[in-house]
Design an enzyme around this catalytic site. Sequence first.
Site, short mmCIF file in Angstrom:
data_model
loop_
_atom_site.label_atom_id
_atom_site.label_comp_id
_atom_site.label_asym_id
_atom_site.label_seq_id
_atom_site.Cartn_x
_atom_site.Cartn_y
_atom_site.Cartn_z
N ASP A 1 -72.72 -125.83 -6.36
CA ASP A 1 -72.90 -124.59 -5.61
C ASP A 1 -71.83 -124.38 -4.53
O ASP A 1 -71.69 -123.28 -4.00
CB ASP A 1 -74.28 -124.57 -4.92
N ARG B 1 -71.08 -104.54 -26.63
CA ARG B 1 -72.34 -104.72 -25.89
C ARG B 1 -72.12 -104.95 -24.40
O ARG B 1 -71.02 -105.32 -23.97
CB ARG B 1 -73.06 -105.96 -26.43
N GLN C 1 -73.96 -126.11 -17.01
CA GLN C 1 -72.96 -126.00 -15.94
C GLN C 1 -72.85 -127.27 -15.10
O GLN C 1 -71.93 -127.44 -14.32
CB GLN C 1 -73.30 -124.81 -15.03
N THR D 1 -79.69 -133.57 0.82
CA THR D 1 -79.25 -134.96 0.98
C THR D 1 -78.61 -135.15 2.36
O THR D 1 -78.85 -136.16 3.04
CB THR D 1 -78.21 -135.31 -0.11
O1 F6P Z 1 -77.91 -127.25 -6.52
C1 F6P Z 1 -77.45 -127.27 -7.82
C2 F6P Z 1 -78.29 -126.43 -8.74
O2 F6P Z 1 -77.78 -126.55 -10.04
C3 F6P Z 1 -78.43 -124.96 -8.35
O3 F6P Z 1 -77.31 -124.17 -8.71
C4 F6P Z 1 -79.67 -124.58 -9.07
O4 F6P Z 1 -80.28 -123.47 -8.45
C5 F6P Z 1 -80.52 -125.81 -8.96
O5 F6P Z 1 -79.62 -126.89 -8.74
C6 F6P Z 1 -81.35 -126.13 -10.15
O6 F6P Z 1 -82.17 -127.21 -9.83
P1 F6P Z 1 -82.90 -128.15 -10.87
O7 F6P Z 1 -81.86 -128.99 -11.55
O8 F6P Z 1 -83.81 -128.96 -10.04
O9 F6P Z 1 -83.57 -127.25 -11.85
#
Ligand code: F6P
Length: 357
Positions: A136, A171, A283, A114
């Site tokens: 990230d 585990r 997440q 972006t």
């Molecule tokens: O950039 C955020 C993120 O969640 C990364 O951690 C992950 O690798 C990617 O986007 C996943 O992308 P998408 O939502 O397009 O599968």
Amino acid sequence: MKRKIGILTSGGDCPGLNAAIRGVARAAYEMFDAEIIGIQNGYAGLIDGEYKEMKKSDFSGILTLGGTILGTSRRPFRNMRVVEDDGVDKVAAMKKTYKDLKLDCLVTLGGNGTHKTANLLSEEGLNVIGLPKTIDNDIYGTDFTFGFHTAVDIATDVIDRIHTTATSHGRCMVIEIMGNKAGWLTLYSGVAGGADVILLPEIPYDIKEVAKTVEARAKSKKAFSILAVAEGALSKEEAKMKKKERAAYRASLPYDCISKRIAAELQEMVGVEARHVVPGHIQRGGSPSAYDRVLSTQFGVHAAELIRDEIYGVTVALDGNEIIHNKLSDIAGVPKPVPMDDHVLVTARNMGINLGD
Ligand code: F6P
């Protein structure tokens, strides 16, 4: 003073986008005569001319709401100047929408891609202000992006929950945390969740080193092991390969993700019972944490202050406790991996967490 503001959210979503949008709008309405246009689904909406004239009430009740009220999409920067099969000149189309709407500025909420496109539009003469979001935390020039701390909380909760079941069964549990190129989320949630091993894309791992910790624990009273592994983690051998070679090598293996592979390898090498867990997009979901609500609001309000002061071609950032702004041209496309002297990384190393090297 009247300002017509276009606002869009682009790339992967994260908690705090709506809080930031609300921050921009509330401060803009408060400080000057603002008209706000919500561009739909990121740059796709700017290209296709899909937008909505927003009312004050559109920004009410969204502080705690996850996702983005504007919708989002991934429009890779590398293709922005490429005319594809549809024959659309995307840059020209974005400039046209901006001009047709008679915007005074465009606020872009997003991550690395972006920001690269925001910089491109700024170089093309548009008044652009960026807001750094991503779980990230890999945008150069800001200590933290919004969305990151919420994701740390979620990933930590996942690790906590895995901890109890790992203990019951003795585990080895391998938890795959999002982050392809940068390991910030894995590092922070790994430390917060008390992981025994933390594997980041920045530190290629040796599975034999990882196995040492798992084996020692298997023989001790605390037989279980918790591994926090970034989705972009890679072995020392893979780190030496070129991108294409690595992709081909991975495709030849019977694993669709890194955590599955590491769990299988450890089970084989150490003889422990191992499982892998991929929380994935959980997440990125749900309500922003209190920290992210405050940060998103501060970022949004600062963007409105920049509009008031007619400062464009910049992105908002956090520097210590200060909200600052950096030139888009200085930060766009600059990576922000975890540096080897990062204080949280050094903390992890110095307390004996196995980093795989
Ligand atoms: O950039 C955020 C993120 O969640 C990364 O951690 C992950 O690798 C990617 O986007 C996943 O992308 P998408 O939502 O397009 O599968």
